[in-house]
Design a protein around this motif. Structure first.
Motif, PDB file in Angstrom:
ATOM      1  N   VAL A  28      -6.711   7.484  18.301  1.00 38.53           N
ATOM      2  CA  VAL A  28      -6.774   7.231  16.995  1.00 38.53           C
ATOM      3  C   VAL A  28      -7.991   7.889  16.081  1.00 38.53           C
ATOM      4  CG1 VAL A  28      -6.924   4.962  15.258  1.00 38.53           C
ATOM      5  CG2 VAL A  28      -5.719   4.909  17.610  1.00 38.53           C
ATOM      6  N   LEU A  29      -7.357   8.484  15.058  1.00 35.22           N
ATOM      7  CA  LEU A  29      -8.618   9.070  14.107  1.00 35.22           C
ATOM      8  C   LEU A  29      -8.469   8.677  12.609  1.00 35.22           C
ATOM      9  CD1 LEU A  29      -7.871  12.778  15.204  1.00 35.22           C
ATOM     10  CD2 LEU A  29      -9.702  11.196  16.002  1.00 35.22           C
ATOM     11  N   PRO A  30      -9.399   7.674  12.225  1.00 34.20           N
ATOM     12  CA  PRO A  30      -9.586   7.473  10.856  1.00 34.20           C
ATOM     13  C   PRO A  30      -9.586   8.941  10.077  1.00 34.20           C
ATOM     14  CG  PRO A  30     -11.227   6.125  12.092  1.00 34.20           C
ATOM     15  CD  PRO A  30     -10.603   7.183  13.075  1.00 34.20           C
TER      16      PRO A  30
ATOM     17  N   ALA B 142       1.089   8.173  10.951  1.00 32.40           N
ATOM     18  CA  ALA B 142       0.031   8.280   9.741  1.00 32.40           C
ATOM     19  C   ALA B 142       0.379   7.311   8.771  1.00 32.40           C
ATOM     20  CB  ALA B 142       0.242   9.807   9.410  1.00 32.40           C
ATOM     21  N   ASN B 143      -0.721   6.608   8.379  1.00 32.16           N
ATOM     22  CA  ASN B 143      -0.743   5.883   7.191  1.00 32.16           C
ATOM     23  C   ASN B 143      -1.811   6.102   6.222  1.00 32.16           C
ATOM     24  OD1 ASN B 143      -3.056   4.424   8.169  1.00 32.16           O
ATOM     25  ND2 ASN B 143      -1.616   2.686   9.010  1.00 32.16           N
ATOM     26  N   ASP B 144      -2.350   5.169   5.210  1.00 35.56           N
ATOM     27  CA  ASP B 144      -3.166   5.613   4.241  1.00 35.56           C
ATOM     28  C   ASP B 144      -4.790   5.664   4.924  1.00 35.56           C
ATOM     29  OD1 ASP B 144      -1.479   6.009   2.318  1.00 35.56           O
ATOM     30  OD2 ASP B 144      -1.761   4.087   1.480  1.00 35.56           O
ATOM     31  N   ASP B 145      -4.697   4.987   6.274  1.00 32.97           N
ATOM     32  CA  ASP B 145      -6.141   4.714   6.624  1.00 32.97           C
ATOM     33  C   ASP B 145      -6.556   5.519   8.117  1.00 32.97           C
ATOM     34  OD1 ASP B 145      -6.623   2.729   4.980  1.00 32.97           O
ATOM     35  OD2 ASP B 145      -5.480   1.007   6.350  1.00 32.97           O
ATOM     36  N   ARG B 146      -5.438   5.890   8.743  1.00 35.66           N
ATOM     37  CA  ARG B 146      -5.782   6.642  10.037  1.00 35.66           C
ATOM     38  C   ARG B 146      -4.550   7.470  10.501  1.00 35.66           C
ATOM     39  NH1 ARG B 146      -1.672   4.903  11.893  1.00 35.66           N
ATOM     40  NH2 ARG B 146      -1.612   2.711  12.682  1.00 35.66           N
TER      41      ARG B 146
ATOM     42  N   GLY C 126      -7.149  -5.215   2.219  1.00 32.58           N
ATOM     43  CA  GLY C 126      -5.895  -5.386   2.053  1.00 32.58           C
ATOM     44  C   GLY C 126      -5.143  -5.046   3.372  1.00 32.58           C
ATOM     45  N   PRO C 127      -3.790  -5.216   3.399  1.00 34.31           N
ATOM     46  CA  PRO C 127      -2.904  -5.022   4.475  1.00 34.31           C
ATOM     47  C   PRO C 127      -2.913  -3.567   4.786  1.00 34.31           C
ATOM     48  CG  PRO C 127      -1.507  -5.763   2.709  1.00 34.31           C
ATOM     49  CD  PRO C 127      -2.970  -5.958   2.413  1.00 34.31           C
ATOM     50  N   GLU C 128      -2.687  -3.346   6.079  1.00 25.97           N
ATOM     51  CA  GLU C 128      -2.438  -1.907   6.285  1.00 25.97           C
ATOM     52  C   GLU C 128      -1.346  -1.407   6.003  1.00 25.97           C
ATOM     53  OE1 GLU C 128      -1.887  -0.197  10.785  1.00 25.97           O
ATOM     54  OE2 GLU C 128      -4.006   0.026  10.472  1.00 25.97           O
ATOM     55  N   SER C 129      -1.208  -0.034   5.242  1.00 19.03           N
ATOM     56  CA  SER C 129       0.029   0.470   4.916  1.00 19.03           C
ATOM     57  C   SER C 129       0.875   1.013   6.005  1.00 19.03           C
ATOM     58  CB  SER C 129      -0.253   1.793   4.203  1.00 19.03           C
ATOM     59  OG  SER C 129      -0.972   2.722   4.996  1.00 19.03           O
ATOM     60  N   ARG C 130       2.220   1.088   5.660  1.00 14.14           N
ATOM     61  CA  ARG C 130       3.109   1.534   6.626  1.00 14.14           C
ATOM     62  C   ARG C 130       3.133   2.755   7.238  1.00 14.14           C
ATOM     63  NH1 ARG C 130       9.401   0.015   5.049  1.00 14.14           N
ATOM     64  NH2 ARG C 130       8.463  -1.823   5.138  1.00 14.14           N
ATOM     65  N   ASP C 131       3.330   2.999   8.397  1.00 11.18           N
ATOM     66  CA  ASP C 131       3.092   4.033   9.075  1.00 11.18           C
ATOM     67  C   ASP C 131       4.281   5.147   8.781  1.00 11.18           C
ATOM     68  OD1 ASP C 131       0.720   3.967  10.558  1.00 11.18           O
ATOM     69  OD2 ASP C 131       2.032   2.901  12.143  1.00 11.18           O
ATOM     70  N   ARG C 132       3.972   6.414   8.905  1.00  9.40           N
ATOM     71  CA  ARG C 132       4.990   7.557   8.713  1.00  9.40           C
ATOM     72  C   ARG C 132       5.314   7.888  10.292  1.00  9.40           C
ATOM     73  NH1 ARG C 132       3.331  11.394   3.767  1.00  9.40           N
ATOM     74  NH2 ARG C 132       2.772   9.713   2.151  1.00  9.40           N
ATOM     75  N   ILE C 133       6.130   8.078  10.666  1.00  8.48           N
ATOM     76  CA  ILE C 133       6.490   8.282  12.049  1.00  8.48           C
ATOM     77  C   ILE C 133       7.108   9.676  12.131  1.00  8.48           C
ATOM     78  CG2 ILE C 133       7.234   7.736  14.332  1.00  8.48           C
ATOM     79  CD1 ILE C 133       7.515   4.860  13.255  1.00  8.48           C
ATOM     80  N   TYR C 134       6.405  10.640  12.853  1.00  7.51           N
ATOM     81  CA  TYR C 134       6.924  12.071  13.138  1.00  7.51           C
ATOM     82  C   TYR C 134       7.081  12.267  14.777  1.00  7.51           C
ATOM     83  CZ  TYR C 134       4.465  12.607   8.636  1.00  7.51           C
ATOM     84  OH  TYR C 134       4.492  12.539   7.284  1.00  7.51           O
TER      85      TYR C 134
END
Length: 227
Positions: free
Chosen positions: A107-109, A92-96, A27-35
């Motif tokens: 980049v860290l999965p 940070a998103n659901d994948d990495r 599926g598509p990559e989830s949206r990033d949370r940005i800190y």
């Protein structure tokens, strides 16, 4: 927290399914949370404004080697200020987990993250033992002491307190940076085992910061050596 996209086949399907899994993500990559650090961004903008004012003034009205020294100083100083103040961010998103530090992008999965540690700085440790600092999430001892005082006052009064920015009651009072680290730890636990969150860590140098800073340093060294 956004819900992770489903990745398993529904049972009881009448059509045969291939035994080989698809090569790409399901599926598509989830949206990033940005800190990011608002204090660092504000300080960076102020430093750039001062450097621009002084540097441009020296370029226009300076005599002899002064304009060249001002130019070399700007070429060296501006990328460093951008790198250490405006650039750092954590995505940070659901994948990495993607970490944008002054001179590198890591980049860290989630499956490769061993731990997130908070001390005098916030750090992430991957499963190979490599440690990366989170420049965008600086530790504030002052904020920790303030949160501890609020929690102590709440314990004394026999109730829970909540930070003013939070609309609903929370648990123990935590400094803002520690709250962010708690959110990232939750993502490690929730998303680490998922097959979409597996892979190898990657590290890339930020040549857009390193190259001009080195050029400015070389030019400044030559000008100072020539006298």
């Amino acid at each position: 927290m956004p819900e992770p996209p489903g990745s398993s086949d529904s049972p009881g399907s009448s059509e045969p399914t291939p035994s080989t899994p698809p090569s790409g993500p399901s599926g598509p990559e989830s949206r990033d949370r940005i800190y990011r650090s608002p204090a660092a961004i504000g300080g960076g903008v102020l430093l750039l404004a001062i450097a621009g004012w002084l540097g441009i003034d020296a370029l226009i009205v300076g005599k002899g080697r002064t304009p060249w020294l001002a130019l070399a100083g700007l070429i060296l100083f501006v990328p460093l200020v951008v790198g250490f103040t405006l650039r750092p961010a954590v995505f940070a998103n659901d994948d990495r987990l993607r970490i944008r530090n002054p001179f590198r992008v890591i980049v860290l999965p989630w499956g490769t993250v061993e731990a997130l540690r908070s001390g005098y700085s916030n750090e992430v440790l991957d499963k190979s033992g490599t440690k990366y600092q989170l420049w965008a999430i600086p530790v504030s001892l002052r904020a920790r002491k303030k949160a501890a005082r609020q929690q102590a006052r709440a314990d004394k009064e026999g109730g829970e307190v909540r930070p003013s920015r939070m609309p609903e009651p929370t648990g123990p009072v935590r400094a803002h940076a520690d709250q962010i680290m708690d959110e990232l730890r939750e993502l490690v636990v929730a998303r680490g085992p998922d097959k979409r969150a597996q892979g190898e860590p990657s590290v890339r140098w930020a040549y857009e910061i390193v190259a001009p800073a080195l050029a400015g340093a070389v030019l400044l060294a030559i000008l100072l050596a020539v006298g």
